[in-house]
Design an enzyme around this catalytic site. Structure first.
Site, mmCIF file in Angstrom:
data_model
loop_
_atom_site.group_PDB
_atom_site.id
_atom_site.type_symbol
_atom_site.label_atom_id
_atom_site.label_comp_id
_atom_site.label_asym_id
_atom_site.label_seq_id
_atom_site.Cartn_x
_atom_site.Cartn_y
_atom_site.Cartn_z
ATOM 1 N N GLY A 25 6.389 25.609 -5.044
ATOM 2 C CA GLY A 25 7.785 26.361 -4.935
ATOM 3 C C GLY A 25 7.364 27.820 -5.466
ATOM 4 O O GLY A 25 6.299 28.389 -5.183
ATOM 5 N N PHE A 26 8.338 28.510 -6.202
ATOM 6 C CA PHE A 26 8.196 30.065 -6.526
ATOM 7 C C PHE A 26 7.160 29.993 -7.376
ATOM 8 O O PHE A 26 6.107 31.220 -7.298
ATOM 9 C CB PHE A 26 9.320 30.526 -7.297
ATOM 10 N N GLY A 27 6.896 29.174 -8.285
ATOM 11 C CA GLY A 27 5.870 29.246 -9.311
ATOM 12 C C GLY A 27 4.281 29.193 -8.604
ATOM 13 O O GLY A 27 3.520 30.057 -8.770
ATOM 14 N N VAL A 92 1.677 13.168 -5.338
ATOM 15 C CA VAL A 92 1.007 13.135 -6.559
ATOM 16 C C VAL A 92 1.535 11.907 -7.318
ATOM 17 O O VAL A 92 2.855 11.944 -7.425
ATOM 18 C CB VAL A 92 0.898 14.241 -7.414
ATOM 19 N N GLU A 183 28.671 29.301 -4.925
ATOM 20 C CA GLU A 183 28.354 30.162 -3.814
ATOM 21 C C GLU A 183 28.710 28.919 -2.506
ATOM 22 O O GLU A 183 29.221 29.707 -1.525
ATOM 23 C CB GLU A 183 26.818 30.211 -3.571
ATOM 24 N N ALA A 329 14.585 31.637 -10.090
ATOM 25 C CA ALA A 329 13.332 32.139 -9.398
ATOM 26 C C ALA A 329 12.572 32.791 -10.250
ATOM 27 O O ALA A 329 11.154 32.901 -10.502
ATOM 28 C CB ALA A 329 13.593 32.733 -8.133
ATOM 29 N N GLN A 330 13.004 33.850 -11.064
ATOM 30 C CA GLN A 330 12.204 34.693 -11.598
ATOM 31 C C GLN A 330 11.202 34.389 -12.809
ATOM 32 O O GLN A 330 10.198 34.703 -12.740
ATOM 33 C CB GLN A 330 13.255 35.901 -12.260
#
Lengths: 447, 447
Positions: A25-27, A92, A183, A329-330
């Site tokens: 993912g983002f990380g 995993v 949204e 996300a940040q």
């Protein structure tokens, strides 16, 4: 497809330290981007072969974007400058901090550094019935499923004269008024206004109800009260029925019952009411708190120098963020980049640097020309200005040049024509009396 | 989703003659476009809610295009100028020419004119095992399934040290060297050359074999011998292993056996070896010949003035075409438009005009810059010129303005970068030992 017992991980031996990352993912992606193959061997495990730009997933669900527009294949992201990078599409099953190994469906692998970046999964709060009948929105197949469900419900609404049944097909209930729920509701309200009446002339769309239900006392609870208030006003103006302080008690596929006793007949309950960490077996129980993994300011798990957790799964309690960073996300992006630097430091025997979160603000889009934004310095934007900010940020962060172009051209087209092209129903029909189909689809929805 | 017993067709009563069309493919859509709501009530039945541009389906299978790029929602096509048009997403179970009714899963409907435009479905020639284990390519879910299968096979090939298993994952067998098989093989060969080695550095792609197997004595049997010969040369040059005069006898999911005794171990058999008409219950047996419906030059079924069949399902034996028209888009499009005119004539009590096929030629693309074309006047093109012709024709005929733009920009991007963006695996894993999953997926593959 082969049975898994014929497969093995097949990772080449190496003299470099091996970094095993669980989750693309983002990380995970931002970490790996900064780890060069010169100094580390990097192994990434994921159950999907793509990295998604999840803040736009709701647009796939509402026929605004195509799945390929919001995701990039992981192998494409890392195919050139990453010489000793190995992606494995496998699940995993656990980790063993004592032997320093990761277990997967097809064998185990030793690590020097382990990074857990598994993010979150939908939280049904233990309600099996809701899990079975509601539609979560965490993955691309979920979004396609919701899209098909919404369109099939309208197809069916045009095939009944029974007003009760028709109403139950025209009621859409969204549980959870976080950014996803808000949204999605806004996007549905736009479809109802601009697109659907042309497609379904036989349906009276004044009877299509979009319910947005939130357990807390305001919409967008992670954002500022000012943003919540603006968002509430925009949503109400678009004809969305907002119910705050309202908890869902049960859903049997026909009727949503609330704790208040109120109930709504609906064929479509979208479950955006919460997430919980996608935990992994084998971690010490004292490192798990409320479904997340406790880490120190270096993203290390207590007692293990070489096991890290980043992004949504990590719970880093700092003075400024006593409950951890927001699940957006940040923090994941920043922690991924920061950890890459720390791993390089560790290799050079330099001390690790603590993570500091650089707050960039948060945004939610509510419809055509309308968004709300909380910016650093206690600045709150609404309306067109916030919408422009939303557009800019999302285009900027979209992974990959090609996607950016496709998404922007889709958006431009929609902005000027109000049209959405992607109203295809591309899943098989599964009727409620179809046991095999139901069993398969329900299992498939589990994550 | 509701059970079907709660639904009804719900078509408004009308004083206009009612045209019932079964099937929203090239034939049905082009017919309806020319039938104005002023003179007829038009009812369209289909099991999909979109009209696909099937000549490009193979590009969805090979990650070149997204599903939404080659299909348009039917309701979008007919949402404005078609006042008395009614689409119903439901399966037709039969027709009754005596009572002049169409039966569906949710009730029956009387017609004044009936048009059967159901096209074809995959022909497994009665081999249940092949039907169960091979991958057909007739619908969007099929294409997505093939895409996922091809990518998963490569993912698995990177997870085994067993050379026999690896080879069986790297062997792709395409049965049938008609346009679909040829275009698919060409597209796969390009992926093998330009894309996949970057994605899968651990795989030796000289070992990836693409077999193109044809029962007749040449590739592209519907085209001219000259075109076949050029196509054969191009395919061979791209490293495709071509086997003509070769019939598949069996496939158990592991080994393809040919009538010749030869066999190939493969996890991926793509079945493009034939189609048969998608017939409907209730037609007189004497009007069916080799899976198609016999029609006269007005597309009428023998003995029934008001039942028509158009497109692939229709078998119109004329002097120039004693075996009927070729099973491609043009006859369907032209018959649809022609029948619309004839229905208007019938309404005005004018005599029907016989159908005349305007042969525009046929084309097949084999790879980057290479195609073959048979044009009217016994002209045969190859190479770049034919490729330009292919490109022009396909862009021209693509349904809908938006799709055209998206497809062209995708193609331009690919032409200059060799890149394809859409390598996402978006179906659930179904293992062979997973009985529920297999049962579901196999059933879903049936059409």
């Amino acid at each position: 497809m082969l049975q898994v017992d014929k497969l093995s991980l097949n990772i080449p031996a190496t003299t470099k330290p091996r970094v095993v990352v669980i989750g693309g993912g983002f990380g995970g992606i931002n970490l790996i981007k900064k780890l060069s193959g010169k100094h580390f061997q990097v192994v990434l495990f994921d159950r999907q072969n793509y990295n998604g730009f999840w803040p736009l997933l709701y647009q796939v669900a509402t026929a605004g974007l195509e799945p390929d527009s919001i995701a990039e294949p992981i192998r494409k992201l890392f195919d050139e400058d990453f010489e000793d990078f190995h992606f494995r599409l496998v699940r995993v099953t656990g980790v063993n901090p004592v032997t320093k190994t990761v277990n997967t469906l097809i064998g185990e692998l030793a690590y020097d550094y382990l990074v857990i970046a598994t993010g979150t999964k939908t939280n049904f709060f233990g309600n099996e019935q809701i899990k079975q009948y509601s539609f979560p929105l965490k993955q691309i197949p979920h979004a396609l499923d919701i899209r098909s469900q919404l369109l099939q419900a309208l197809e069916q609404a045009s095939m009944t004269k029974d007003e009760t049944i028709k109403q139950s097909l025209l009621n859409i209930v969204i549980a959870g008024a976080g950014p996803t729920g808000v949204e999605l509701a806004g996007s549905l309200a736009e479809m109802r206004k601009y697109i659907l009446p042309g497609d379904y002339p036989g349906i009276d769309f004044s009877k299509m109800n979009i319910y947005l239900v939130e357990g807390l006392d305001r919409v967008l609870p992670p954002m500022s009260p000012k943003a919540s208030e603006m968002a509430h006003r925009y949503l109400a103006k678009m004809g969305i029925i907002i119910k705050v302080n309202t908890l869902v008690e049960s859903y049997d596929g026909e009727v949503v019952k609330f704790k208040s006793g109120e109930q709504i007949q609906t064929q479509t309950l979208i479950w955006a009411a919460g997430v919980t960490g996608a935990l992994i077996e084998g971690l010490p129980t004292e490192s798990v708190e409320r479904g997340r993994i406790l880490v120190n300011e270096y993203n290390q798990i207590k007692g293990y120098d070489t096991i890290f957790a980043i992004g949504d799964i990590a719970l880093m309690k700092l003075e400024d963020y006593p409950k951890g960073h927001p699940g957006v996300a940040q923090p994941a992006i920043q922690q991924g980049k920061h950890l890459a630097k720390n791993l390089h430091r560790n290799l050079r025997n330099e001390p690790l640097q603590p993570f500091k979160y650089f707050e960039k603000g948060s945004l939610a889009i509510i419809g055509r020309n309308r968004a709300v934004a909380d910016l650093p310095g206690n600045i709150h934007l609404g309306g067109f200005l916030a919408w422009m900010a939303w557009l800019f940020v999302h285009i900027y962060y979209l992974v990959g040049f090609r996607n950016k172009l496709v998404v922007v051209s889709n958006w431009m087209y929609r902005f000027f024509t109000y049209e959405r092209g992607n109203r295809l129903i591309i899943r098989p029909f599964v009727r409620k009396d179809d046991q095999v189909g139901q069993e398969f689809v329900n299992r498939y929805r589990e994550d």
